[in-house]
Design a protein around this motif. Structure first.
Motif, PDB file in Angstrom:
ATOM      1  N   VAL A  18      -4.111   9.916   1.705  1.00 43.54           N
ATOM      2  CA  VAL A  18      -3.322   9.962   1.152  1.00 43.54           C
ATOM      3  C   VAL A  18      -1.896   9.516   1.333  1.00 43.54           C
ATOM      4  O   VAL A  18      -1.804   8.989   2.597  1.00 43.54           O
ATOM      5  N   ILE A  19      -1.528   8.761   0.211  1.00 41.33           N
ATOM      6  CA  ILE A  19       0.004   8.093   0.440  1.00 41.33           C
ATOM      7  C   ILE A  19       0.872   8.964  -0.254  1.00 41.33           C
ATOM      8  O   ILE A  19       0.237   9.008  -1.765  1.00 41.33           O
ATOM      9  N   GLY A  20       1.733   9.443  -0.281  1.00 45.75           N
ATOM     10  CA  GLY A  20       2.741  10.306  -0.553  1.00 45.75           C
ATOM     11  C   GLY A  20       4.665   9.254  -0.892  1.00 45.75           C
ATOM     12  O   GLY A  20       4.679   8.794  -0.252  1.00 45.75           O
ATOM     13  N   VAL A  21       4.260   8.422  -2.225  1.00 48.15           N
ATOM     14  CA  VAL A  21       5.619   7.903  -2.290  1.00 48.15           C
ATOM     15  C   VAL A  21       7.155   9.377  -3.336  1.00 48.15           C
ATOM     16  O   VAL A  21       6.520  10.074  -3.995  1.00 48.15           O
ATOM     17  N   GLU A  22       7.786   9.046  -2.252  1.00 46.55           N
ATOM     18  CA  GLU A  22       8.917   9.711  -2.800  1.00 46.55           C
ATOM     19  C   GLU A  22      10.397   9.652  -2.924  1.00 46.55           C
ATOM     20  O   GLU A  22      10.564   8.708  -1.376  1.00 46.55           O
ATOM     21  N   LEU A  23      11.375   9.728  -3.816  1.00 47.11           N
ATOM     22  CA  LEU A  23      13.046   9.267  -3.458  1.00 47.11           C
ATOM     23  C   LEU A  23      13.613   9.772  -2.721  1.00 47.11           C
ATOM     24  O   LEU A  23      14.387   9.955  -1.516  1.00 47.11           O
ATOM     25  N   ASN A  24      13.084  11.417  -2.604  1.00 50.47           N
ATOM     26  CA  ASN A  24      13.765  12.016  -1.304  1.00 50.47           C
ATOM     27  C   ASN A  24      14.040  12.103  -0.157  1.00 50.47           C
ATOM     28  O   ASN A  24      12.653  13.006  -0.320  1.00 50.47           O
ATOM     29  N   ALA A  25      15.100  11.460   0.627  1.00 48.26           N
ATOM     30  CA  ALA A  25      14.340  11.852   2.122  1.00 48.26           C
ATOM     31  C   ALA A  25      14.126  13.162   2.416  1.00 48.26           C
ATOM     32  O   ALA A  25      13.407  13.387   2.912  1.00 48.26           O
ATOM     33  N   ARG A  66       8.564   1.006  -7.643  1.00 46.19           N
ATOM     34  CA  ARG A  66       8.443  -0.288  -7.278  1.00 46.19           C
ATOM     35  C   ARG A  66       7.668  -0.373  -6.137  1.00 46.19           C
ATOM     36  O   ARG A  66       7.008  -1.617  -6.049  1.00 46.19           O
ATOM     37  N   PHE A  67       7.210   0.933  -5.463  1.00 45.79           N
ATOM     38  CA  PHE A  67       6.277   0.530  -4.809  1.00 45.79           C
ATOM     39  C   PHE A  67       5.226   0.346  -5.080  1.00 45.79           C
ATOM     40  O   PHE A  67       4.358  -0.457  -4.038  1.00 45.79           O
ATOM     41  N   LEU A  68       5.012   1.070  -6.318  1.00 45.46           N
ATOM     42  CA  LEU A  68       3.787   0.556  -6.841  1.00 45.46           C
ATOM     43  C   LEU A  68       3.393  -0.613  -7.318  1.00 45.46           C
ATOM     44  O   LEU A  68       2.419  -1.385  -7.089  1.00 45.46           O
ATOM     45  N   LEU A  69       4.732  -1.248  -7.981  1.00 39.93           N
ATOM     46  CA  LEU A  69       4.767  -2.758  -8.218  1.00 39.93           C
ATOM     47  C   LEU A  69       4.338  -3.806  -6.948  1.00 39.93           C
ATOM     48  O   LEU A  69       3.674  -4.626  -6.750  1.00 39.93           O
ATOM     49  N   ASP A 102       9.947  16.963   4.618  1.00 44.68           N
ATOM     50  CA  ASP A 102       9.610  17.913   4.805  1.00 44.68           C
ATOM     51  C   ASP A 102       7.474  17.770   4.731  1.00 44.68           C
ATOM     52  O   ASP A 102       7.335  18.888   5.429  1.00 44.68           O
ATOM     53  N   ALA A 103       7.691  16.499   4.105  1.00 41.83           N
ATOM     54  CA  ALA A 103       5.888  16.737   3.806  1.00 41.83           C
ATOM     55  C   ALA A 103       5.660  15.941   5.038  1.00 41.83           C
ATOM     56  O   ALA A 103       4.282  16.619   5.623  1.00 41.83           O
ATOM     57  N   ARG A 104       6.222  15.504   5.816  1.00 39.77           N
ATOM     58  CA  ARG A 104       6.183  14.665   7.713  1.00 39.77           C
ATOM     59  C   ARG A 104       5.816  15.927   8.792  1.00 39.77           C
ATOM     60  O   ARG A 104       4.586  16.071   8.740  1.00 39.77           O
ATOM     61  N   ILE A 105       6.652  17.511   8.595  1.00 35.45           N
ATOM     62  CA  ILE A 105       6.319  18.402   8.749  1.00 35.45           C
ATOM     63  C   ILE A 105       5.460  19.152   8.298  1.00 35.45           C
ATOM     64  O   ILE A 105       4.089  19.619   8.983  1.00 35.45           O
ATOM     65  N   ASN A 106       4.523  19.004   6.734  1.00 32.52           N
ATOM     66  CA  ASN A 106       3.737  20.081   6.773  1.00 32.52           C
ATOM     67  C   ASN A 106       2.646  19.339   7.104  1.00 32.52           C
ATOM     68  O   ASN A 106       1.194  20.179   6.817  1.00 32.52           O
ATOM     69  N   ALA A 121      -3.367  10.724   6.131  1.00 31.50           N
ATOM     70  CA  ALA A 121      -1.913  11.361   4.960  1.00 31.50           C
ATOM     71  C   ALA A 121      -0.622  10.012   5.880  1.00 31.50           C
ATOM     72  O   ALA A 121       0.166  10.662   6.686  1.00 31.50           O
ATOM     73  N   ARG A 122      -0.129   9.656   4.461  1.00 32.78           N
ATOM     74  CA  ARG A 122       1.465   9.210   5.213  1.00 32.78           C
ATOM     75  C   ARG A 122       2.411   9.512   3.403  1.00 32.78           C
ATOM     76  O   ARG A 122       2.687   9.077   3.016  1.00 32.78           O
ATOM     77  N   PHE A 123       3.751   9.547   4.204  1.00 27.87           N
ATOM     78  CA  PHE A 123       4.507   9.286   3.016  1.00 27.87           C
ATOM     79  C   PHE A 123       6.449   8.447   3.377  1.00 27.87           C
ATOM     80  O   PHE A 123       6.599   8.643   3.909  1.00 27.87           O
ATOM     81  N   ILE A 124       6.116   8.337   2.111  1.00 24.49           N
ATOM     82  CA  ILE A 124       6.826   6.629   1.894  1.00 24.49           C
ATOM     83  C   ILE A 124       8.266   7.398   1.106  1.00 24.49           C
ATOM     84  O   ILE A 124       7.653   7.501   0.261  1.00 24.49           O
ATOM     85  N   CYS A 125       9.285   7.338   1.954  1.00 21.57           N
ATOM     86  CA  CYS A 125      10.221   7.029   1.729  1.00 21.57           C
ATOM     87  C   CYS A 125      10.601   6.269   0.015  1.00 21.57           C
ATOM     88  O   CYS A 125      11.144   4.873   1.508  1.00 21.57           O
TER      89      CYS A 125
END
Length: 479
Positions: free
Chosen positions: A327-334, A361-364, A339-343, A352-356
């Motif tokens: 799972v790759i999660g992408v979100e601009l809110n740091a 632009r990440f998809l592109l 919180d996602a990484r803590i979860n 699962a990896r979470f990217i700020c």
């Protein structure tokens, strides 16, 4: 042209998006709160608006068979429950028919399923109360009247947990005892603006967030001690400072007064760390049904790479992690990414990896690098997605896209755009996430396989920083 206080008679022909009955009168339209289709009414004109007039029912000559007596005495004054005067089954039918009509307007051939009713009426795990003073100078607490800043004093809301309403009343009492002034929007003075409560449905834990106009809180110690003594379920109390002239509840400055600043709750067997600003679906049990439907539609496999776009605190992606390879999660809110990484750690999830980062632009970038994602999960705000994101998603070419929406009308618009890129959608599944309101939650599956009618251009996601920032800001503030 109609005049204020003029009385007119007629038959209600439909309900608008705000739950108001529509009464045609010559070339004019009168919008009538608490009116239902086919009802014959006499109304008094009380307000002129851009679209026509607002009318109040003076006499109901022929009531609808779908009319019921609202169980709440504030049903016609509070802005929270626009359809409480309509029988629950009729509410579900109206929501479905409204979306069927919107799909026809967009010329989309979809099967619109029946709305799945909410498991419970008292469903809200987030409560926001506002504070002010009545004409006698007494402190009041409650909800805003629709389209106004007038507070409707409410001791008990049928949609709220009783424990949360009790906390609000205790806070109102403490304000009087400790001489804490409510914030006056017009005078721009006073201390307490709002109180936000987050309730863990499975854990029973409560997070109290006091939204104030300044950080100085002279009676803080006595206030916190008294509130904790009265309500032992409270796990944390936070002071949020909002100095801005805005309708957005929370500010960016926070101070923890007691506890950790967050609570824990369980969703689909996973534990989640929830803070004041976390986006967490308001109807817990219905959310579990909705998310599970999205996973079932995607037919996830152990070999799949899943992209959770605008992932927030990671709820959707982490609940699916055991079903996929990665799972790759992408979100601009740091803060949401933290919180996602803590979860992920809390649930011992290692795939699962979470990217700020900006999701579009990440998809592109991923498409330019020829990365492969088997499935994408998307849950945008009420405004829906943007052409920028949809274009980037099409360039990535996932085999399946699950699109969750809190506004099926903007979702239908986006489905039509994705169809131009060759993504086929046959069904829309509806969930009553917000009983008694006009809102509906939905989920759709799109599969790659149709004929593309729009060329995907290499640089087409390039937009100004201003446009991109405005869109992402709406995600950061939730729905």
């Amino acid at each position: 042209m109609l005049k204020l206080q003029q009385r007119v008679q007629g038959v209600i022909t439909a309900i608008d998006a705000h739950g108001r009955g529509i009464l045609p009168y010559g070339k004019e339209r009168i919008f009538v709160p608490a009116a239902l289709p086919d009802e014959q009414v006499e109304v008094t004109i009380v307000k002129m608006i851009k679209e026509g007039y607002i009318g109040a029912i003076t006499r109901l000559t022929h009531p609808s068979q779908d009319r019921v007596e609202p169980p709440c005495p504030h049903a016609h004054s509070c802005g929270g429950c626009q359809l409480m005067h309509m029988a629950p089954a009729a509410q579900l039918r109206w929501k479905q028919q409204r979306i069927i009509a919107a799909a026809k307007k967009e010329k989309l051939s979809l099967r619109i399923h029946d709305v799945v009713p909410s498991p419970a009426a008292a469903c809200r795990n987030k409560v926001i109360a506002s504070f002010g003073k009545d004409r006698n100078g007494m402190i009041t607490a409650g909800l805003y009247e629709e389209s106004s800043h007038r507070i409707v004093a409410i001791d008990r809301c049928l949609l709220h947990p009783a424990s949360c309403d009790a906390i609000i009343q205790t806070i109102r009492t403490l304000m009087k005892e400790l001489r804490i002034e409510p914030f006056d929007v017009r005078k721009r003075q006073g201390f307490l603006r709002h109180v936000q409560l987050r309730w863990g449905v499975r854990s029973g834990e409560i997070l109290v967030t006091l939204v104030a106009s300044e950080s100085r809180f002279p009676a803080r110690k006595r206030f916190v001690q008294a509130l904790l003594q009265a309500h032992p379920a409270i796990r944390s109390i936070v002071l949020n400072v909002n100095r801005r002239d805005t309708s957005i509840v929370l500010g960016s400055e926070e101070h923890i007064l007691y506890g950790s600043g967050w609570i824990c709750d369980e969703l689909l067997g996973r534990q989640f760390h929830i803070s004041s600003s976390s986006f967490y679906q308001i109807n817990h049990d219905q959310c579990e049904r909705l998310y599970q439907k999205a996973y079932d539609l995607l037919e996830l496999k152990k070999s799949d790479r899943l992209l959770d776009a605008y992932c927030g605190i990671g709820t959707i992606g982490l609940c699916a992690a055991s079903q996929v390879k990665e799972v790759i999660g992408v979100e601009l809110n740091a803060q949401a990414i933290a919180d996602a990484r803590i979860n992920a750690k809390r649930n011992k999830i290692t795939n699962a990896r979470f990217i700020c980062e900006d999701a579009s632009r990440f998809l592109l970038a991923a498409a330019n690098q020829h990365q492969r994602y088997d499935a994408v999960l998307l849950d945008p705000p009420r405004e829906g997605s943007t052409p920028m994101f949809l274009d980037a998603c099409a360039r990535l070419q996932p085999a399946r896209i699950a699109y969750i929406s809190c506004n099926p009308l903007t979702q239908l618009r986006d489905l039509k755009i994705l169809a131009q890129y060759g993504y086929v959608c046959d069904e829309l599944f509806l969930y009553d996430m917000f009983p008694m309101s006009t809102h509906t939650e939905s989920v759709a599956l799109l599969k790659k396989g149709g004929q593309r009618t729009t060329k995907v251009r290499r640089g087409s996601v390039a937009r100004t920083q201003k446009d991109r920032g405005a869109h992402e800001k709406r995600y950061r503030h939730g729905k």
